[in-house]
Design a protein around this motif. Sequence first.
Motif, PDB file in Angstrom:
ATOM      1  N   ASN A  79       9.475  -5.381   0.674  1.00  0.00           N
ATOM      2  CA  ASN A  79       9.626  -6.694   0.038  1.00  0.00           C
ATOM      3  C   ASN A  79       8.391  -6.971  -0.811  1.00  0.00           C
ATOM      4  O   ASN A  79       7.300  -7.199  -0.272  1.00  0.00           O
ATOM      5  CB  ASN A  79       9.798  -7.784   1.091  1.00  0.00           C
ATOM      6  N   PRO A  80       8.526  -6.954  -2.143  1.00  0.00           N
ATOM      7  CA  PRO A  80       7.349  -7.177  -2.997  1.00  0.00           C
ATOM      8  C   PRO A  80       6.736  -8.556  -2.823  1.00  0.00           C
ATOM      9  O   PRO A  80       5.571  -8.765  -3.185  1.00  0.00           O
ATOM     10  CB  PRO A  80       7.906  -6.988  -4.414  1.00  0.00           C
ATOM     11  N   GLU A  81       7.499  -9.509  -2.261  1.00  0.00           N
ATOM     12  CA  GLU A  81       6.956 -10.853  -2.062  1.00  0.00           C
ATOM     13  C   GLU A  81       5.854 -10.872  -1.009  1.00  0.00           C
ATOM     14  O   GLU A  81       5.093 -11.838  -0.912  1.00  0.00           O
ATOM     15  CB  GLU A  81       8.080 -11.822  -1.657  1.00  0.00           C
ATOM     16  N   THR A  82       5.779  -9.828  -0.184  1.00  0.00           N
ATOM     17  CA  THR A  82       4.746  -9.780   0.856  1.00  0.00           C
ATOM     18  C   THR A  82       3.440  -9.174   0.350  1.00  0.00           C
ATOM     19  O   THR A  82       2.445  -9.163   1.082  1.00  0.00           O
ATOM     20  CB  THR A  82       5.247  -8.953   2.055  1.00  0.00           C
ATOM     21  N   ILE A  83       3.411  -8.669  -0.872  1.00  0.00           N
ATOM     22  CA  ILE A  83       2.200  -8.061  -1.419  1.00  0.00           C
ATOM     23  C   ILE A  83       1.168  -9.149  -1.713  1.00  0.00           C
ATOM     24  O   ILE A  83       1.486 -10.173  -2.334  1.00  0.00           O
ATOM     25  CB  ILE A  83       2.517  -7.265  -2.696  1.00  0.00           C
ATOM     26  N   LEU A  84      -0.053  -8.947  -1.276  1.00  0.00           N
ATOM     27  CA  LEU A  84      -1.126  -9.892  -1.553  1.00  0.00           C
ATOM     28  C   LEU A  84      -1.370  -9.973  -3.056  1.00  0.00           C
ATOM     29  O   LEU A  84      -1.241  -8.969  -3.773  1.00  0.00           O
ATOM     30  CB  LEU A  84      -2.408  -9.461  -0.845  1.00  0.00           C
ATOM     31  N   GLY A 141      -1.546  -6.920  -5.756  1.00  0.00           N
ATOM     32  CA  GLY A 141      -0.603  -6.832  -6.859  1.00  0.00           C
ATOM     33  C   GLY A 141      -1.282  -6.807  -8.212  1.00  0.00           C
ATOM     34  O   GLY A 141      -0.902  -6.039  -9.102  1.00  0.00           O
ATOM     35  N   ALA A 142      -2.309  -7.657  -8.382  1.00  0.00           N
ATOM     36  CA  ALA A 142      -3.034  -7.687  -9.649  1.00  0.00           C
ATOM     37  C   ALA A 142      -3.772  -6.373  -9.880  1.00  0.00           C
ATOM     38  O   ALA A 142      -3.806  -5.852 -11.001  1.00  0.00           O
ATOM     39  CB  ALA A 142      -4.018  -8.856  -9.647  1.00  0.00           C
ATOM     40  N   TRP A 143      -4.367  -5.826  -8.819  1.00  0.00           N
ATOM     41  CA  TRP A 143      -5.069  -4.537  -8.941  1.00  0.00           C
ATOM     42  C   TRP A 143      -4.092  -3.430  -9.324  1.00  0.00           C
ATOM     43  O   TRP A 143      -4.360  -2.619 -10.219  1.00  0.00           O
ATOM     44  CB  TRP A 143      -5.756  -4.201  -7.609  1.00  0.00           C
ATOM     45  N   LEU A 144      -2.925  -3.402  -8.661  1.00  0.00           N
ATOM     46  CA  LEU A 144      -1.927  -2.371  -8.946  1.00  0.00           C
ATOM     47  C   LEU A 144      -1.432  -2.488 -10.388  1.00  0.00           C
ATOM     48  O   LEU A 144      -1.305  -1.486 -11.095  1.00  0.00           O
ATOM     49  CB  LEU A 144      -0.747  -2.501  -7.986  1.00  0.00           C
ATOM     50  N   SER A 145      -1.162  -3.700 -10.831  1.00  0.00           N
ATOM     51  CA  SER A 145      -0.702  -3.905 -12.207  1.00  0.00           C
ATOM     52  C   SER A 145      -1.731  -3.390 -13.203  1.00  0.00           C
ATOM     53  O   SER A 145      -1.384  -2.754 -14.205  1.00  0.00           O
ATOM     54  CB  SER A 145      -0.432  -5.396 -12.442  1.00  0.00           C
ATOM     55  N   PHE A 162      -9.061   7.348  -2.722  1.00  0.00           N
ATOM     56  CA  PHE A 162      -8.896   5.991  -2.202  1.00  0.00           C
ATOM     57  C   PHE A 162      -7.874   5.226  -3.036  1.00  0.00           C
ATOM     58  O   PHE A 162      -6.992   4.548  -2.489  1.00  0.00           O
ATOM     59  CB  PHE A 162     -10.230   5.237  -2.200  1.00  0.00           C
ATOM     60  N   SER A 163      -7.982   5.320  -4.362  1.00  0.00           N
ATOM     61  CA  SER A 163      -7.053   4.588  -5.233  1.00  0.00           C
ATOM     62  C   SER A 163      -5.628   5.105  -5.061  1.00  0.00           C
ATOM     63  O   SER A 163      -4.669   4.317  -5.037  1.00  0.00           O
ATOM     64  CB  SER A 163      -7.484   4.720  -6.695  1.00  0.00           C
ATOM     65  N   ILE A 164      -5.479   6.420  -4.946  1.00  0.00           N
ATOM     66  CA  ILE A 164      -4.154   6.994  -4.727  1.00  0.00           C
ATOM     67  C   ILE A 164      -3.567   6.465  -3.423  1.00  0.00           C
ATOM     68  O   ILE A 164      -2.397   6.045  -3.351  1.00  0.00           O
ATOM     69  CB  ILE A 164      -4.224   8.534  -4.692  1.00  0.00           C
ATOM     70  N   ASP A 165      -4.374   6.476  -2.369  1.00  0.00           N
ATOM     71  CA  ASP A 165      -3.903   5.996  -1.063  1.00  0.00           C
ATOM     72  C   ASP A 165      -3.549   4.509  -1.113  1.00  0.00           C
ATOM     73  O   ASP A 165      -2.593   4.073  -0.456  1.00  0.00           O
ATOM     74  CB  ASP A 165      -4.975   6.229   0.009  1.00  0.00           C
ATOM     75  N   GLU A 166      -4.300   3.733  -1.875  1.00  0.00           N
ATOM     76  CA  GLU A 166      -4.021   2.304  -1.993  1.00  0.00           C
ATOM     77  C   GLU A 166      -2.686   2.056  -2.691  1.00  0.00           C
ATOM     78  O   GLU A 166      -1.916   1.183  -2.296  1.00  0.00           O
ATOM     79  CB  GLU A 166      -5.145   1.602  -2.768  1.00  0.00           C
ATOM     80  N   ILE A 167      -2.391   2.825  -3.715  1.00  0.00           N
ATOM     81  CA  ILE A 167      -1.110   2.672  -4.414  1.00  0.00           C
ATOM     82  C   ILE A 167       0.039   3.021  -3.480  1.00  0.00           C
ATOM     83  O   ILE A 167       1.060   2.318  -3.441  1.00  0.00           O
ATOM     84  CB  ILE A 167      -1.078   3.562  -5.677  1.00  0.00           C
ATOM     85  N   VAL A 168      -0.130   4.099  -2.717  1.00  0.00           N
ATOM     86  CA  VAL A 168       0.895   4.485  -1.743  1.00  0.00           C
ATOM     87  C   VAL A 168       1.096   3.380  -0.713  1.00  0.00           C
ATOM     88  O   VAL A 168       2.227   3.053  -0.343  1.00  0.00           O
ATOM     89  CB  VAL A 168       0.513   5.814  -1.065  1.00  0.00           C
ATOM     90  N   ARG A 169      -0.002   2.780  -0.271  1.00  0.00           N
ATOM     91  CA  ARG A 169       0.092   1.712   0.736  1.00  0.00           C
ATOM     92  C   ARG A 169       0.783   0.474   0.164  1.00  0.00           C
ATOM     93  O   ARG A 169       1.706  -0.075   0.779  1.00  0.00           O
ATOM     94  CB  ARG A 169      -1.304   1.334   1.231  1.00  0.00           C
ATOM     95  N   ILE A 170       0.370   0.041  -1.007  1.00  0.00           N
ATOM     96  CA  ILE A 170       0.904  -1.196  -1.581  1.00  0.00           C
ATOM     97  C   ILE A 170       2.392  -1.065  -1.884  1.00  0.00           C
ATOM     98  O   ILE A 170       3.177  -1.981  -1.620  1.00  0.00           O
ATOM     99  CB  ILE A 170       0.124  -1.575  -2.855  1.00  0.00           C
ATOM    100  N   LEU A 171       2.784   0.084  -2.429  1.00  0.00           N
ATOM    101  CA  LEU A 171       4.183   0.288  -2.807  1.00  0.00           C
ATOM    102  C   LEU A 171       5.031   0.866  -1.684  1.00  0.00           C
ATOM    103  O   LEU A 171       6.230   1.093  -1.874  1.00  0.00           O
ATOM    104  CB  LEU A 171       4.273   1.192  -4.033  1.00  0.00           C
TER     105      LEU A 171
END
Length: 268
Positions: free
Chosen positions: A59-64, A68-72, A102-111
């Motif tokens: 659910n993308p609504e649960t993303i902080l 979300g801003a960092w990922l965008s 770290f950045s790769i892992d963060e994208i995997v986590r967020i999405l």
Amino acid sequence: DDELIVELKRVTELLGHPPTHGEMKRLSKISPKTYHGHFGSWQNAKRYVGWVAPWEQFNPETILASDGAWLSGMVDGEGCFRIMRHKLQPIFLLSLRDDDTFSIDEIVRILYLSPNCIRFDDRACDRERGCKQAKPALRIQISAIPILAHHLNATLRRFPLRTRKKHQFVIFNNYIDLRWQHGKNGRYNFDQETKNLFYRYAAAIAELKRYRTDPYTVYAKHGLIDLHDQLETYGTRDYDECHKKYLDKTAPAKCKELPAPELLALTT
């Protein structure tokens, strides 16, 4: 259908979870193809024993907001949207140097992605062909339409892109939505009109990647002005200012007095 469901429940209880395609072939005399014929797909059959698609758990609504801003911003800077013309295969790519795990892992986590989407970037092989600037890299590659539709695109609709790449995304997002709707309706073969539309999407995205390409020109050339208008609800855009810029700088003089529909006819 009742007999099929009973057998599916038996295998599920034996395993402790809904069976995969391979597990069902190994543990049951009834082939998954039989379930596909009766229920439309193997996934539809598994819903009778509690299976939930991975993309339905996201659910993308649960993303902080900060995530979300960092990922965008990462997608704005490093992401790449493609529609391969040969098989009309959609692909999202994002490559980073291989020491930025770290950045790769963060994208995997967020999405909420599978680690299987992380691959060694083939561009690093350019070093073997004499390109000294190519460095080892990792990339995230997503081509599964459900994941693109429900994870990536849904997130980028909530956290809009801000650079010119948003034009590529608007086209890519519409393409994925159409493919997803076709798949839900059991339609995996497309008529020629639909294929032609998809080819225009692919060509438009490819042209938008070129340096100093005017987005409105590309939309008009490929008959996609309706997608350009969607930018009103995606991020920020002033249609009149953009249209005036197009007329002042790129359109032939005879087009400057024409309304938008006639202008479109001249540019396609």
